[in-house]
Design an enzyme around this catalytic site. Structure first.
Site, short mmCIF file in Angstrom:
data_model
loop_
_atom_site.label_atom_id
_atom_site.label_comp_id
_atom_site.label_asym_id
_atom_site.label_seq_id
_atom_site.Cartn_x
_atom_site.Cartn_y
_atom_site.Cartn_z
N SER A 241 0.87 -1.18 0.00
CA SER A 241 0.00 0.00 0.00
C SER A 241 0.90 1.23 0.00
O SER A 241 2.10 1.13 0.28
CB SER A 241 -0.85 -0.05 1.27
OG SER A 241 -1.33 1.23 1.63
N TYR B 168 -2.87 -0.69 10.14
CA TYR B 168 -2.84 -1.02 8.70
C TYR B 168 -1.47 -0.67 8.13
O TYR B 168 -0.83 -1.48 7.44
CB TYR B 168 -3.95 -0.24 7.98
CG TYR B 168 -4.08 -0.50 6.50
CD1 TYR B 168 -4.76 -1.61 6.03
CD2 TYR B 168 -3.54 0.38 5.56
CE1 TYR B 168 -4.89 -1.84 4.67
CE2 TYR B 168 -3.66 0.16 4.20
CZ TYR B 168 -4.35 -0.95 3.75
OH TYR B 168 -4.47 -1.17 2.40
#
Ligand code: NDP
Length: 265
Positions: free
Chosen positions: A155, A168
């Site tokens: 990501s 995350y």
């Protein structure tokens, strides 16, 4: 002037040819995973998709089959070691080989760092990072014999701090380091391990984020040099490259596919 029409140099088409290969895509029943599964299938690979929802699995399996793919959907929760072992065993039993693993399953919960419970922390680390470790270890015995390609989905938060996504980001930073460690350890077995770092992509995951964060949609467009959100299909060709023989000398990289998001100060 019109561009010249010519045949690709010998070997170039083969660089992206996945005929006879078999790919497992975790979280392949929707969003980025399904788009990657479509891309790998179009390049010739047999596909095994894995997710927890039988309904989403069946729908994606039907979509892929209608597009001409040889596909099997399996119910698996990739945070569970036994599910990952069963996934690898059933894929191998059905196809006789596993050449490609895409560790794509993941999720997010957005809030301030101090608001996460320990349970949420563990859930996010398990879903995004431990899942990649478990699925990878489950296919390793097969790949060790034949070589293979592992693609981990990171990501932009693998690179940048996001105040609304501490666990995350920690998990996605870990995905890149796991990628580099496995690439270093397993090149000797002919196993290439790389990561793709998507920018902001329109999927169920980010629909939830946009609903919770009023200006997110416009902020992403303003911050992305390409001037738009990504679409799941934007990820497919990068995955085909990293899955195919054209990337045999590429291992341990983290490739942003982000419309320039990571390049802009
Ligand atoms: P979606 O929510 O659309 O898809 C997530 C997929 O993961 C679903 O197929 C879901 O299937 C599966 N999944 C989630 N948890 C598990 C689990 N424990 N076991 C098995 N499958 C699971 O999200 P995206 O397509 O957006 O995200 C895919 C990946 O890309 C994730 O790793 C995400 O972090 C990453 N990413 C996404 C970005 C974006 O902007 N969309 C940006 C950067 C990275 P099911 O519900 O059936 O289990």
């Amino acid at each position: 002037m019109t561009p010249s029409r010519h045949q690709p140099p010998p070997g170039l088409a083969a660089a992206f040819d996945l005929s006879g290969k078999v790919a497992i895509v975790t979280g392949g029943n929707g969003g980025i995973g399904l788009a990657i599964a479509r891309g790998l299938a179009a390049a010739g690979a047999g596909i095994v998709i894995a997710g927890r929802s039988d309904e989403k699995n069946r729908r994606a399996e039907r979509d892929l089959a209608e597009a001409g793919a040889t596909v099997m959907a399996l119910n698996a929760d990739v945070t569970r070691e036994e599910d990952c072992k069963r996934l690898a065993a059933e894929a191998f039993a059905a196809f006789g080989r596993i050449d490609i693993l895409v560790n794509n399953a993941g999720t997010n919960v957005r809030k301030q760092p101090e608001e996460y419970s320990l349970e949420e922390w563990h859930m996010l680390l398990d879903a995004n990072l431990t899942s990649a470790f478990l699925a990878t270890m489950a296919v390793f015995p097969m790949m060790k014999r034949t070589g293979g390609k592992i693609i981990n989905i990171g990501s932009m938060t693998s690179l940048f701090g996001a105040g609304f996504a501490a666990p995350y980001g920690a998990s996605k930073g870990g995905v890149v380091q796991l990628t580099k460690a496995l690439a270093s350890a397993w090149a000797q077995h002919g196993i290439r391990v790389n990561a793709i770092l998507p920018g902001w992509i329109e999927t169920d995951l980010t629909i939830r984020g946009r609903a919770a964060t009023p200006h997110l949609h416009d902020q992403v467009i303003a911050r992305t040099p390409a001037g738009r959100w990504g679409r799941p299909d934007d990820l497919a060709a990068a995955a085909v490259f990293l899955a195919g023989p054209g990337s045999d000398f590429v291992t341990g990289i983290a490739l942003p596919v982000d419309g320039g998001y990571a390049a802009q100060a």
